[in-house]
Design a protein around this motif. Structure first.
Motif, PDB file in Angstrom:
ATOM      1  N   GLU A  31       0.828  -1.207   0.000  1.00 36.56           N
ATOM      2  CA  GLU A  31       0.000   0.000   0.000  1.00 36.56           C
ATOM      3  C   GLU A  31       0.865   1.260   0.000  1.00 36.56           C
ATOM      4  O   GLU A  31       0.611   2.192  -0.768  1.00 36.56           O
ATOM      5  N   LYS A  32       1.884   1.293   0.844  1.00 39.65           N
ATOM      6  CA  LYS A  32       2.700   2.506   0.990  1.00 39.65           C
ATOM      7  C   LYS A  32       3.882   2.552   0.020  1.00 39.65           C
ATOM      8  O   LYS A  32       4.563   3.578  -0.070  1.00 39.65           O
ATOM      9  N   LYS A  33       4.135   1.432  -0.677  1.00 42.33           N
ATOM     10  CA  LYS A  33       5.223   1.350  -1.670  1.00 42.33           C
ATOM     11  C   LYS A  33       6.593   1.626  -1.064  1.00 42.33           C
ATOM     12  O   LYS A  33       7.488   2.162  -1.707  1.00 42.33           O
ATOM     13  N   ARG A  34       6.774   1.249   0.197  1.00 43.68           N
ATOM     14  CA  ARG A  34       8.067   1.425   0.849  1.00 43.68           C
ATOM     15  C   ARG A  34       8.863   0.124   0.770  1.00 43.68           C
ATOM     16  O   ARG A  34       8.287  -0.949   0.919  1.00 43.68           O
ATOM     17  N   LYS A  35      10.137   0.242   0.563  1.00 48.82           N
ATOM     18  CA  LYS A  35      10.988  -0.947   0.531  1.00 48.82           C
ATOM     19  C   LYS A  35      11.086  -1.480   1.957  1.00 48.82           C
ATOM     20  O   LYS A  35      11.648  -0.822   2.833  1.00 48.82           O
ATOM     21  N   GLN A 253     -14.530  -9.244   0.254  1.00 52.05           N
ATOM     22  CA  GLN A 253     -14.857  -8.504   1.473  1.00 52.05           C
ATOM     23  C   GLN A 253     -13.894  -8.759   2.623  1.00 52.05           C
ATOM     24  O   GLN A 253     -13.386  -7.829   3.244  1.00 52.05           O
ATOM     25  N   TRP A 254     -13.607 -10.033   2.924  1.00 48.43           N
ATOM     26  CA  TRP A 254     -12.839 -10.316   4.137  1.00 48.43           C
ATOM     27  C   TRP A 254     -11.374  -9.957   3.971  1.00 48.43           C
ATOM     28  O   TRP A 254     -10.735  -9.490   4.907  1.00 48.43           O
ATOM     29  N   ASP A 255     -10.826 -10.148   2.776  1.00 41.16           N
ATOM     30  CA  ASP A 255      -9.470  -9.662   2.518  1.00 41.16           C
ATOM     31  C   ASP A 255      -9.441  -8.139   2.600  1.00 41.16           C
ATOM     32  O   ASP A 255      -8.544  -7.552   3.212  1.00 41.16           O
ATOM     33  N   ARG A 256     -10.430  -7.498   1.984  1.00 38.11           N
ATOM     34  CA  ARG A 256     -10.475  -6.031   1.962  1.00 38.11           C
ATOM     35  C   ARG A 256     -10.502  -5.468   3.387  1.00 38.11           C
ATOM     36  O   ARG A 256      -9.754  -4.545   3.720  1.00 38.11           O
ATOM     37  N   GLU A 260      -7.591  -3.140   4.937  1.00 38.88           N
ATOM     38  CA  GLU A 260      -7.956  -1.766   5.313  1.00 38.88           C
ATOM     39  C   GLU A 260      -7.648  -1.483   6.776  1.00 38.88           C
ATOM     40  O   GLU A 260      -7.194  -0.384   7.124  1.00 38.88           O
ATOM     41  N   LEU A 261      -7.877  -2.469   7.641  1.00 36.87           N
ATOM     42  CA  LEU A 261      -7.610  -2.277   9.066  1.00 36.87           C
ATOM     43  C   LEU A 261      -6.123  -2.012   9.311  1.00 36.87           C
ATOM     44  O   LEU A 261      -5.761  -1.079  10.030  1.00 36.87           O
ATOM     45  N   PHE A 262      -5.255  -2.802   8.703  1.00 35.05           N
ATOM     46  CA  PHE A 262      -3.830  -2.628   8.972  1.00 35.05           C
ATOM     47  C   PHE A 262      -3.242  -1.414   8.255  1.00 35.05           C
ATOM     48  O   PHE A 262      -2.259  -0.834   8.729  1.00 35.05           O
TER      49      PHE A 262
END
Length: 277
Positions: A31-35, A253-256, A260-262
């Motif tokens: 998500e954040k594209k950080r190494k 849904q459950w993966d999403r 999203e939570l983390f």
């Protein structure tokens, strides 16, 4: 570039430390594209196994990696650390552990009797990675040991996992108290990024009471984002992390919800870090 290093801790086992390391590492990378690198410092190797399954989920050939080298080889057999790092998904790597790492406690104490020398030895062996990554997460066993103390020495930030049970509450507080002692004893700059409430039962009266107590105890350090008991997170232990898509190409849904939570937890931890600026 110097990596920000996080140790994820609690002196009680089974509270969600490894799950937090796996999910935060995944979201940091995807998500954040950080190494991002996860260093598994627990000889049980659970995080190493989950990351192996995760990389398999995102590869066309679906093959497991052979961890020919682990952190034990790096520290006890002089294998260059770069040769013990394995790709999981884009921007995310793992430095794995296995049962051989159990020997490290006796080995390092025989080589370096003084604690500070033990910590500096590990730092010297892992140092090439610190200039390679943006973020490093350290997954450690639930004990005051050479593993957890070395991780505290290496880390800039501590993320404490809190399960809403009396014993876990006590162990989380002990972890913070020990961390305060450690930073003074060894003159480190380790700071608390946040306390993550983990695996609550949403309708459980005892859990609600314990969460209220946690708010009083940890105050602003306690994250507002709560990890409820979640079958999908539990499934990741056996399947690796997944991002299953619907026919329309959207996350199921459950993966999403899990991702999203983390992502929200990552954002909240970063907000907490700004308090120290």
């Amino acid at each position: 570039m110097t990596a920000k290093i996080y140790v994820i801790g609690n002196f009680k086992g089974g509270v969600g430390k490894s799950t937090a390391a796996q999910m935060l590492g995944f979201e940091s990378a995807v998500e954040k594209k950080r190494k991002t690198l996860i260093i598994d410092m627990d000889m049980q190797g659970n995080t190493s196994d989950v990351m192996n399954l995760t990389q398999m989920n995102f590869k066309e050939d679906g093959a497991l990696l052979d961890y020919d080298n682990t952190i034990a080889h790096v520290l006890m057999e002089d294998v260059p650390v770069e040769e013990a790092v394995y790709p999981v998904v884009e921007n995310l790597d793992i430095l794995p552990a296995d049962m051989a790492f159990e020997m490290y406690d006796d080995w390092i104490k025989s080589q370096y009797p003084d604690s500070i020398d033990q910590f500096k030895y590990m730092e010297s062996k892992l140092a090439p990675l610190f200039e390679t990554y943006d973020i490093i997460y350290l997954d450690v066993p639930p004990s005051i040991s050479v593993y957890s103390k070395s991780a505290m020495y290496l880390a800039d930030w501590a993320i404490v996992i809190l399960q809403t049970q009396i014993k876990s509450m006590r162990n989380a507080m002990q972890y913070l108290e020990y961390m305060e002692f450690f930073t003074e004893e060894f003159e480190t700059n380790l700071r608390v990024a946040g306390v993550i409430p983990f695996m609550l039962e949403s309708g459980d009266a005892v859990d609600k009471e314990m969460y209220k107590l946690a708010q009083e105890t940890y105050q602003d350090h306690l994250l507002k984002n709560v990890v409820l008991k979640n079958a999908r997170l539990k499934r990741y232990d056996g399947s690796g992390i997944t991002m299953e898509k619907t026919m329309k190409g959207k996350l199921k849904q459950w993966d999403r919800k899990s991702h999203e939570l983390f992502i929200a937890i990552l954002d909240e931890l970063e907000e907490h870090e700004k308090w120290y600026e």
